[in-house]
Design an enzyme around this catalytic site. Structure first.
Site, PDB file in Angstrom:
ATOM      1  N   ASN A   1       1.443   4.624   7.318  1.00 22.87           N
ATOM      2  CA  ASN A   1       1.005   3.399   6.640  1.00 22.87           C
ATOM      3  C   ASN A   1       1.679   2.135   7.158  1.00 22.87           C
ATOM      4  O   ASN A   1       1.052   1.079   7.207  1.00 22.87           O
ATOM      5  CB  ASN A   1       1.268   3.547   5.133  1.00 22.87           C
ATOM      6  CG  ASN A   1       1.194   2.217   4.432  1.00 22.87           C
ATOM      7  OD1 ASN A   1       0.115   1.678   4.198  1.00 22.87           O
ATOM      8  ND2 ASN A   1       2.356   1.642   4.095  1.00 22.87           N
TER       9      ASN A   1
ATOM     10  N   THR B   1      -1.373  -7.468  -1.026  1.00 20.40           N
ATOM     11  CA  THR B   1       0.025  -7.097  -0.778  1.00 20.40           C
ATOM     12  C   THR B   1       0.739  -8.303  -0.174  1.00 20.40           C
ATOM     13  O   THR B   1       0.108  -9.319   0.133  1.00 20.40           O
ATOM     14  CB  THR B   1       0.126  -5.937   0.236  1.00 20.40           C
ATOM     15  OG1 THR B   1      -0.245  -6.441   1.532  1.00 20.40           O
ATOM     16  CG2 THR B   1      -0.751  -4.763  -0.125  1.00 20.40           C
TER      17      THR B   1
ATOM     18  N   SER C   1      -5.461   2.252   8.885  1.00 19.17           N
ATOM     19  CA  SER C   1      -5.946   1.351   9.921  1.00 19.17           C
ATOM     20  C   SER C   1      -6.391   0.044   9.269  1.00 19.17           C
ATOM     21  O   SER C   1      -5.788  -0.406   8.280  1.00 19.17           O
ATOM     22  CB  SER C   1      -7.090   2.045  10.674  1.00 19.17           C
ATOM     23  OG  SER C   1      -7.641   1.197  11.635  1.00 19.17           O
ATOM     24  N   SER C   2      -7.462  -0.565   9.773  1.00 22.43           N
ATOM     25  CA  SER C   2      -7.899  -1.858   9.241  1.00 22.43           C
ATOM     26  C   SER C   2      -9.336  -2.161   9.658  1.00 22.43           C
ATOM     27  O   SER C   2      -9.780  -1.738  10.735  1.00 22.43           O
ATOM     28  CB  SER C   2      -6.991  -2.954   9.788  1.00 22.43           C
ATOM     29  OG  SER C   2      -7.505  -4.221   9.470  1.00 22.43           O
TER      30      SER C   2
ATOM     31  N   ILE D   1       0.831  -1.207   0.000  1.00 19.77           N
ATOM     32  CA  ILE D   1       0.000   0.000   0.000  1.00 19.77           C
ATOM     33  C   ILE D   1       0.867   1.260   0.000  1.00 19.77           C
ATOM     34  O   ILE D   1       0.596   2.213  -0.739  1.00 19.77           O
ATOM     35  CB  ILE D   1      -0.938  -0.007   1.230  1.00 19.77           C
ATOM     36  CG1 ILE D   1      -1.936  -1.173   1.127  1.00 19.77           C
ATOM     37  CG2 ILE D   1      -1.680   1.318   1.356  1.00 19.77           C
ATOM     38  CD1 ILE D   1      -2.706  -1.466   2.410  1.00 19.77           C
TER      39      ILE D   1
ATOM     40  N   TYR E   1      -2.987  -6.813  16.850  1.00 19.54           N
ATOM     41  CA  TYR E   1      -3.149  -6.027  15.610  1.00 19.54           C
ATOM     42  C   TYR E   1      -4.489  -5.294  15.645  1.00 19.54           C
ATOM     43  O   TYR E   1      -4.548  -4.084  15.388  1.00 19.54           O
ATOM     44  CB  TYR E   1      -3.074  -6.971  14.402  1.00 19.54           C
ATOM     45  CG  TYR E   1      -3.264  -6.298  13.067  1.00 19.54           C
ATOM     46  CD1 TYR E   1      -2.200  -5.688  12.409  1.00 19.54           C
ATOM     47  CD2 TYR E   1      -4.511  -6.275  12.432  1.00 19.54           C
ATOM     48  CE1 TYR E   1      -2.371  -5.077  11.170  1.00 19.54           C
ATOM     49  CE2 TYR E   1      -4.687  -5.676  11.202  1.00 19.54           C
ATOM     50  CZ  TYR E   1      -3.616  -5.081  10.570  1.00 19.54           C
ATOM     51  OH  TYR E   1      -3.791  -4.477   9.344  1.00 19.54           O
TER      52      TYR E   1
ATOM     53  N   LYS F   1      -4.969  -1.181  15.788  1.00 22.61           N
ATOM     54  CA  LYS F   1      -5.686  -0.391  14.778  1.00 22.61           C
ATOM     55  C   LYS F   1      -6.865   0.358  15.401  1.00 22.61           C
ATOM     56  O   LYS F   1      -7.187   1.467  14.984  1.00 22.61           O
ATOM     57  CB  LYS F   1      -6.152  -1.297  13.637  1.00 22.61           C
ATOM     58  CG  LYS F   1      -5.001  -1.924  12.841  1.00 22.61           C
ATOM     59  CD  LYS F   1      -4.077  -0.886  12.222  1.00 22.61           C
ATOM     60  CE  LYS F   1      -3.091  -1.505  11.241  1.00 22.61           C
ATOM     61  NZ  LYS F   1      -2.203  -0.514  10.612  1.00 22.61           N
TER      62      LYS F   1
ATOM     63  N   ASP G   1      13.333   2.036  12.076  1.00 23.63           N
ATOM     64  CA  ASP G   1      12.379   1.135  12.731  1.00 23.63           C
ATOM     65  C   ASP G   1      11.411   1.979  13.563  1.00 23.63           C
ATOM     66  O   ASP G   1      11.829   2.666  14.500  1.00 23.63           O
ATOM     67  CB  ASP G   1      13.145   0.156  13.634  1.00 23.63           C
ATOM     68  CG  ASP G   1      12.225  -0.870  14.272  1.00 23.63           C
ATOM     69  OD1 ASP G   1      10.979  -0.695  14.227  1.00 23.63           O
ATOM     70  OD2 ASP G   1      12.751  -1.857  14.822  1.00 23.63           O
TER      71      ASP G   1
HETATM   72  N1  LIG Z   1      -2.588  -6.032   3.304  1.00 22.07           N
HETATM   73  C1  LIG Z   1      -3.744  -6.043   3.934  1.00 22.07           C
HETATM   74  O1  LIG Z   1      -4.574  -6.955   3.754  1.00 22.07           O
HETATM   75  C2  LIG Z   1      -4.115  -4.904   4.865  1.00 22.07           C
HETATM   76  C3  LIG Z   1      -5.438  -4.792   5.288  1.00 22.07           C
HETATM   77  C4  LIG Z   1      -5.800  -3.765   6.144  1.00 22.07           C
HETATM   78  C5  LIG Z   1      -4.853  -2.850   6.574  1.00 22.07           C
HETATM   79  N2  LIG Z   1      -3.564  -2.988   6.154  1.00 22.07           N
HETATM   80  C6  LIG Z   1      -2.577  -2.023   6.677  1.00 22.07           C
HETATM   81  O2  LIG Z   1      -1.973  -1.336   5.603  1.00 22.07           O
HETATM   82  C7  LIG Z   1      -0.641  -0.968   5.948  1.00 22.07           C
HETATM   83  C8  LIG Z   1       0.320  -1.422   4.853  1.00 22.07           C
HETATM   84  O3  LIG Z   1       0.153  -2.807   4.693  1.00 22.07           O
HETATM   85  P1  LIG Z   1       0.803  -3.639   3.487  1.00 22.07           P
HETATM   86  O4  LIG Z   1      -0.087  -4.796   3.280  1.00 22.07           O
HETATM   87  O5  LIG Z   1       1.154  -2.738   2.370  1.00 22.07           O
HETATM   88  O6  LIG Z   1       2.135  -4.161   4.245  1.00 22.07           O
HETATM   89  P2  LIG Z   1       3.456  -4.875   3.701  1.00 22.07           P
HETATM   90  O7  LIG Z   1       3.353  -5.209   2.257  1.00 22.07           O
HETATM   91  O8  LIG Z   1       3.735  -5.956   4.682  1.00 22.07           O
HETATM   92  O9  LIG Z   1       4.526  -3.689   3.883  1.00 22.07           O
HETATM   93  C9  LIG Z   1       4.774  -3.214   5.174  1.00 22.07           C
HETATM   94  C10 LIG Z   1       5.611  -1.968   5.113  1.00 22.07           C
HETATM   95  O10 LIG Z   1       5.832  -1.506   6.456  1.00 22.07           O
HETATM   96  C11 LIG Z   1       7.236  -1.442   6.716  1.00 22.07           C
HETATM   97  N3  LIG Z   1       7.504  -1.855   8.088  1.00 22.07           N
HETATM   98  C12 LIG Z   1       7.217  -3.035   8.664  1.00 22.07           C
HETATM   99  N4  LIG Z   1       7.643  -3.051   9.938  1.00 22.07           N
HETATM  100  C13 LIG Z   1       8.214  -1.857  10.167  1.00 22.07           C
HETATM  101  C14 LIG Z   1       8.866  -1.265  11.278  1.00 22.07           C
HETATM  102  N5  LIG Z   1       9.046  -1.904  12.444  1.00 22.07           N
HETATM  103  N6  LIG Z   1       9.341   0.000  11.152  1.00 22.07           N
HETATM  104  C15 LIG Z   1       9.207   0.635  10.004  1.00 22.07           C
HETATM  105  N7  LIG Z   1       8.602   0.141   8.901  1.00 22.07           N
HETATM  106  C16 LIG Z   1       8.131  -1.096   8.988  1.00 22.07           C
HETATM  107  C17 LIG Z   1       7.877  -2.378   5.718  1.00 22.07           C
HETATM  108  O11 LIG Z   1       9.224  -2.001   5.482  1.00 22.07           O
HETATM  109  P3  LIG Z   1      10.282  -3.096   4.907  1.00 22.07           P
HETATM  110  O12 LIG Z   1       9.805  -3.513   3.540  1.00 22.07           O
HETATM  111  O13 LIG Z   1      11.564  -2.360   4.830  1.00 22.07           O
HETATM  112  O14 LIG Z   1      10.252  -4.224   5.875  1.00 22.07           O
HETATM  113  C18 LIG Z   1       6.977  -2.186   4.497  1.00 22.07           C
HETATM  114  O15 LIG Z   1       7.353  -1.046   3.792  1.00 22.07           O
HETATM  115  C19 LIG Z   1      -0.368  -1.613   7.311  1.00 22.07           C
HETATM  116  O16 LIG Z   1      -0.531  -0.675   8.343  1.00 22.07           O
HETATM  117  C20 LIG Z   1      -1.439  -2.678   7.411  1.00 22.07           C
HETATM  118  O17 LIG Z   1      -1.770  -2.990   8.736  1.00 22.07           O
HETATM  119  C21 LIG Z   1      -3.169  -3.985   5.301  1.00 22.07           C
END
Ligand SMILES: NC(=O)c1ccc[n+]([C@@H]2O[C@H](COP(=O)([O-])OP(=O)(O)OC[C@H]3O[C@@H](n4cnc5c(N)ncnc54)[C@H](OP(=O)(O)O)[C@@H]3O)[C@@H](O)[C@H]2O)c1
Length: 247
Positions: A86, A188, A139-140, A15, A153, A157, A59
């Site tokens: 995000n 993702t 959020s979520s 995202i 989690y 959120k 981090d």
């Molecule tokens: N995917 C879903 O189904 C979904 C649904 C609802 C909400 N969301 C929310 O949307 C947001 C993005 O999700 P996504 O699916 O795009 O996630 P993702 O593909 O797992 O990517 C996570 C991102 O967060 C960074 N990150 C992880 N841990 C971190 C830390 N300790 N400090 C700094 N950066 C950190 C990662 O950096 P690195 O790549 O360098 O590790 C990466 O850029 C999240 O808040 C998630 O909860 C996702």
């Protein structure tokens, strides 16, 4: 508004990468934050339209690292017009399966990254945010529906939703709007295994539209909430779950 200075956390993939691309396509300068994926983040940055984008590592569980992320961005951009909180983690820790130590670790890590990280980023960023500034939190659906396998989690959120609403009220007098998007599953890395596995079709069928969100679906909503036109949406939480969970 002319070119804005935008910080997107977790922009190395998923995202965050789509959100960064959407702001860059709108003519803004974007700081792409990431934790460990330096190469990925550089690749996303190099593919963005426009000039002056940068990557910044840190981090979010570490308050000192958070302060230095903001310092780096301000040194380069001079200010922060938009902060998109995000980045997040999704760690399984079912109450009946994990040890007490694992339970502690999951709660502490999840709250540190998903809730304290955004709170600390907001504290640091608003000191460099002019009138018209925006904070958008990712959020979520899990904040409302519950997360039986990842309870920290869901709680993180729900806390993020509340943080956004409190900051919307606190920062309104300064002309800063704060809002939230709450997606269901998004295509993702975070959800890839679940969506590709035996549960995938059941999950897609939870929505009457028969699909989950794409990162671009979420990015479009974030771009709107960060716009000048969305000032009166401050405090809102936009559901992006295809009517899979209505509240
Ligand atoms: N995917 C879903 O189904 C979904 C649904 C609802 C909400 N969301 C929310 O949307 C947001 C993005 O999700 P996504 O699916 O795009 O996630 P993702 O593909 O797992 O990517 C996570 C991102 O967060 C960074 N990150 C992880 N841990 C971190 C830390 N300790 N400090 C700094 N950066 C950190 C990662 O950096 P690195 O790549 O360098 O590790 C990466 O850029 C999240 O808040 C998630 O909860 C996702």
């Amino acid at each position: 508004m002319s070119e804005r200075a935008v910080l997107v956390t977790g922009a190395s993939r998923g995202i965050g990468a789509a959100v960064a691309a959407a702001f860059a396509a709108a003519g803004d300068r974007v700081a792409l934050h990431y934790r460990g994926s330096t190469e990925l983040a550089e690749k996303v940055r190099a593919a963005l339209p426009g000039d002056g984008h940068l990557t910044v590592q840190g981090d979010l569980a570490d308050p000192t690292a958070v302060a230095s992320i903001i310092e780096t961005v301000v040194k380069e951009f001079g200010r922060i017009d938009v902060l998109v909180n995000n980045a997040g983690i999704y760690v399984e820790h079912r109450i009946e399966d994990v040890s007490y130590d694992e339970w502690q670790e999951s709660w502490q890590r999840t709250l540190a990254v998903n809730l304290l990280g955004p709170a600390n980023l907001a504290w640091c960023a608003v000191r460099h945010m002019p009138r018209g500034g925006r904070i958008v939190n990712v959020s979520s659906r899990g904040a409302f529906r519950g997360e039986p396998r990842q309870p920290a989690y869901g709680a993180s959120k729900a806390g993020l939703n509340s943080l956004g609403q409190s900051l919307a009220r606190a920062l309104g007098p300064r002309g800063i709007a704060v809002s939230t998007v709450a997606p269901g599953y998004v295509e993702t890395d975070m959800a890839a295994d679940v969506l590709a596995g035996p549960q995938g079709d059941t999950i897609r069928a939870q929505s009457p539209l028969g699909r989950v969100a794409t990162p671009a679906d979420v990015a479009a909503a974030v771009l709107y909430l960060a716009s000048a036109q969305a000032e009166l949406a401050s405090g809102t939480i936009i559901d992006l779950n295809g009517a899979s969970h209505l509240r």
